[in-house]
Design a protein around this motif. Structure first.
Motif, PDB file in Angstrom:
ATOM      1  N   VAL A  30       3.081   7.467  -3.301  1.00 30.51           N
ATOM      2  CA  VAL A  30       2.116   6.825  -4.184  1.00 30.51           C
ATOM      3  C   VAL A  30       1.085   7.876  -4.578  1.00 30.51           C
ATOM      4  O   VAL A  30       0.627   8.649  -3.745  1.00 30.51           O
ATOM      5  N   THR A  31       0.753   7.886  -5.869  1.00 31.22           N
ATOM      6  CA  THR A  31      -0.321   8.731  -6.372  1.00 31.22           C
ATOM      7  C   THR A  31      -1.398   7.811  -6.907  1.00 31.22           C
ATOM      8  O   THR A  31      -1.121   6.938  -7.738  1.00 31.22           O
ATOM      9  N   ILE A  32      -2.608   7.983  -6.421  1.00 35.85           N
ATOM     10  CA  ILE A  32      -3.725   7.158  -6.863  1.00 35.85           C
ATOM     11  C   ILE A  32      -4.250   7.742  -8.172  1.00 35.85           C
ATOM     12  O   ILE A  32      -4.628   8.907  -8.225  1.00 35.85           O
ATOM     13  N   GLY A  33      -4.255   6.935  -9.219  1.00 39.03           N
ATOM     14  CA  GLY A  33      -4.685   7.385 -10.544  1.00 39.03           C
ATOM     15  C   GLY A  33      -6.176   7.196 -10.763  1.00 39.03           C
ATOM     16  O   GLY A  33      -6.932   6.856  -9.845  1.00 39.03           O
ATOM     17  N   ASN A  34      -6.587   7.370 -12.001  1.00 36.73           N
ATOM     18  CA  ASN A  34      -8.008   7.296 -12.359  1.00 36.73           C
ATOM     19  C   ASN A  34      -8.623   5.921 -12.134  1.00 36.73           C
ATOM     20  O   ASN A  34      -9.829   5.812 -11.994  1.00 36.73           O
ATOM     21  N   LYS A  35      -7.790   4.880 -12.114  1.00 37.49           N
ATOM     22  CA  LYS A  35      -8.322   3.526 -11.899  1.00 37.49           C
ATOM     23  C   LYS A  35      -8.622   3.271 -10.427  1.00 37.49           C
ATOM     24  O   LYS A  35      -9.168   2.237 -10.080  1.00 37.49           O
ATOM     25  N   GLY A  36      -8.232   4.193  -9.566  1.00 36.45           N
ATOM     26  CA  GLY A  36      -8.546   4.065  -8.146  1.00 36.45           C
ATOM     27  C   GLY A  36      -7.661   3.082  -7.418  1.00 36.45           C
ATOM     28  O   GLY A  36      -6.486   2.915  -7.744  1.00 36.45           O
ATOM     29  N   LEU A  37      -8.241   2.411  -6.449  1.00 32.53           N
ATOM     30  CA  LEU A  37      -7.504   1.527  -5.560  1.00 32.53           C
ATOM     31  C   LEU A  37      -7.444   0.117  -6.139  1.00 32.53           C
ATOM     32  O   LEU A  37      -8.193  -0.759  -5.749  1.00 32.53           O
ATOM     33  N   LEU A  45       1.337   0.247  -1.785  1.00 27.66           N
ATOM     34  CA  LEU A  45       1.141   0.900  -0.490  1.00 27.66           C
ATOM     35  C   LEU A  45       1.635   0.009   0.648  1.00 27.66           C
ATOM     36  O   LEU A  45       2.258   0.493   1.596  1.00 27.66           O
ATOM     37  N   ASP A  46       1.350  -1.276   0.548  1.00 26.46           N
ATOM     38  CA  ASP A  46       1.794  -2.224   1.568  1.00 26.46           C
ATOM     39  C   ASP A  46       3.318  -2.234   1.661  1.00 26.46           C
ATOM     40  O   ASP A  46       3.886  -2.180   2.749  1.00 26.46           O
ATOM     41  N   ARG A  47       3.992  -2.275   0.499  1.00 30.76           N
ATOM     42  CA  ARG A  47       5.455  -2.250   0.485  1.00 30.76           C
ATOM     43  C   ARG A  47       5.979  -0.945   1.072  1.00 30.76           C
ATOM     44  O   ARG A  47       6.888  -0.945   1.896  1.00 30.76           O
ATOM     45  N   ALA A  48       5.384   0.167   0.679  1.00 27.71           N
ATOM     46  CA  ALA A  48       5.833   1.471   1.170  1.00 27.71           C
ATOM     47  C   ALA A  48       5.631   1.591   2.678  1.00 27.71           C
ATOM     48  O   ALA A  48       6.497   2.114   3.383  1.00 27.71           O
ATOM     49  N   LEU A  49       4.512   1.093   3.187  1.00 29.78           N
ATOM     50  CA  LEU A  49       4.266   1.144   4.632  1.00 29.78           C
ATOM     51  C   LEU A  49       5.245   0.252   5.382  1.00 29.78           C
ATOM     52  O   LEU A  49       5.718   0.620   6.463  1.00 29.78           O
ATOM     53  N   ASN A  50       5.564  -0.918   4.837  1.00 34.15           N
ATOM     54  CA  ASN A  50       6.551  -1.794   5.477  1.00 34.15           C
ATOM     55  C   ASN A  50       7.913  -1.121   5.553  1.00 34.15           C
ATOM     56  O   ASN A  50       8.600  -1.202   6.572  1.00 34.15           O
ATOM     57  N   LEU A  91      -1.944  11.137   5.005  1.00 31.11           N
ATOM     58  CA  LEU A  91      -0.774  10.642   5.726  1.00 31.11           C
ATOM     59  C   LEU A  91      -1.174   9.366   6.450  1.00 31.11           C
ATOM     60  O   LEU A  91      -2.107   9.379   7.260  1.00 31.11           O
ATOM     61  N   LEU A  92      -0.500   8.268   6.127  1.00 34.96           N
ATOM     62  CA  LEU A  92      -0.809   6.965   6.709  1.00 34.96           C
ATOM     63  C   LEU A  92       0.349   6.468   7.556  1.00 34.96           C
ATOM     64  O   LEU A  92       1.508   6.666   7.206  1.00 34.96           O
ATOM     65  N   LEU A  93       0.001   5.780   8.639  1.00 31.57           N
ATOM     66  CA  LEU A  93       0.995   5.203   9.549  1.00 31.57           C
ATOM     67  C   LEU A  93       0.690   3.733   9.767  1.00 31.57           C
ATOM     68  O   LEU A  93      -0.448   3.359  10.044  1.00 31.57           O
ATOM     69  N   ARG A  94       1.713   2.917   9.622  1.00 25.97           N
ATOM     70  CA  ARG A  94       1.635   1.511  10.032  1.00 25.97           C
ATOM     71  C   ARG A  94       3.012   1.150  10.562  1.00 25.97           C
ATOM     72  O   ARG A  94       3.976   1.027   9.814  1.00 25.97           O
ATOM     73  N   ARG A  95       3.099   1.021  11.858  1.00 19.69           N
ATOM     74  CA  ARG A  95       4.394   0.744  12.484  1.00 19.69           C
ATOM     75  C   ARG A  95       4.886  -0.652  12.116  1.00 19.69           C
ATOM     76  O   ARG A  95       4.108  -1.582  11.994  1.00 19.69           O
ATOM     77  N   ASN A  96       6.188  -0.744  11.936  1.00 18.35           N
ATOM     78  CA  ASN A  96       6.842  -2.011  11.605  1.00 18.35           C
ATOM     79  C   ASN A  96       8.000  -2.180  12.581  1.00 18.35           C
ATOM     80  O   ASN A  96       8.999  -1.470  12.487  1.00 18.35           O
ATOM     81  N   PRO A  97       7.884  -3.118  13.537  1.00 22.28           N
ATOM     82  CA  PRO A  97       8.956  -3.292  14.526  1.00 22.28           C
ATOM     83  C   PRO A  97      10.286  -3.715  13.910  1.00 22.28           C
ATOM     84  O   PRO A  97      11.338  -3.541  14.514  1.00 22.28           O
ATOM     85  N   ASN A  98      10.252  -4.246  12.692  1.00 25.24           N
ATOM     86  CA  ASN A  98      11.474  -4.696  12.026  1.00 25.24           C
ATOM     87  C   ASN A  98      11.882  -3.769  10.885  1.00 25.24           C
ATOM     88  O   ASN A  98      12.610  -4.180   9.983  1.00 25.24           O
ATOM     89  N   ALA A  99      11.433  -2.536  10.929  1.00 28.20           N
ATOM     90  CA  ALA A  99      11.715  -1.593   9.842  1.00 28.20           C
ATOM     91  C   ALA A  99      13.206  -1.282   9.766  1.00 28.20           C
ATOM     92  O   ALA A  99      13.896  -1.201  10.791  1.00 28.20           O
TER      93      ALA A  99
END
Length: 111
Positions: A30-37, A45-50, A91-99
């Protein structure tokens, strides 16, 4: 200052080194653009972390302090842990036990 909802298990130096090593091999998902978050960015981001558990993102330009605050805010809004940030990369980490092992960067790059 951490709040109860932000409590995550502390990672030891060995695990941090391992995660940073995996992160070094990753391309930003994911690249954060000029519109921010925006809401759509948070959803992506949520989908990518899952799916991937450990992801690299490219943040907005700005001062070091602005990028650090932004990366911490990003981690808080996604329920992830900020493992490392350098320059515009975080670098972000969110563990998913069902990944899915075929998608999870933790599984794909395990020793």
């Amino acid at each position: 200052m951490s709040t109860a909802k932000n409590k995550r298990p502390a990672l030891d130096n060995t695990e941090l080194r391992r995660l940073k090593g995996i992160g070094h091999e990753l391309k930003p998902v994911v690249t954060i653009g000029n519109k921010g978050l925006t809401d759509s960015v948070v959803e992506e981001l949520d989908r990518a972390l899952n799916d991937h558990e450990l992801i690299k993102i490219k943040t907005l330009p700005g001062s070091k302090e602005e990028r650090e605050v932004f990366s911490s805010d990003l981690a808080e809004k996604t329920g992830a842990q900020l493992i490392h940030s350098i320059g515009r990369m975080a670098l972000l980490l969110r563990r998913n036990p069902n990944a899915n092992p075929k998608l999870s960067n933790l599984s794909r790059y395990s020793d």
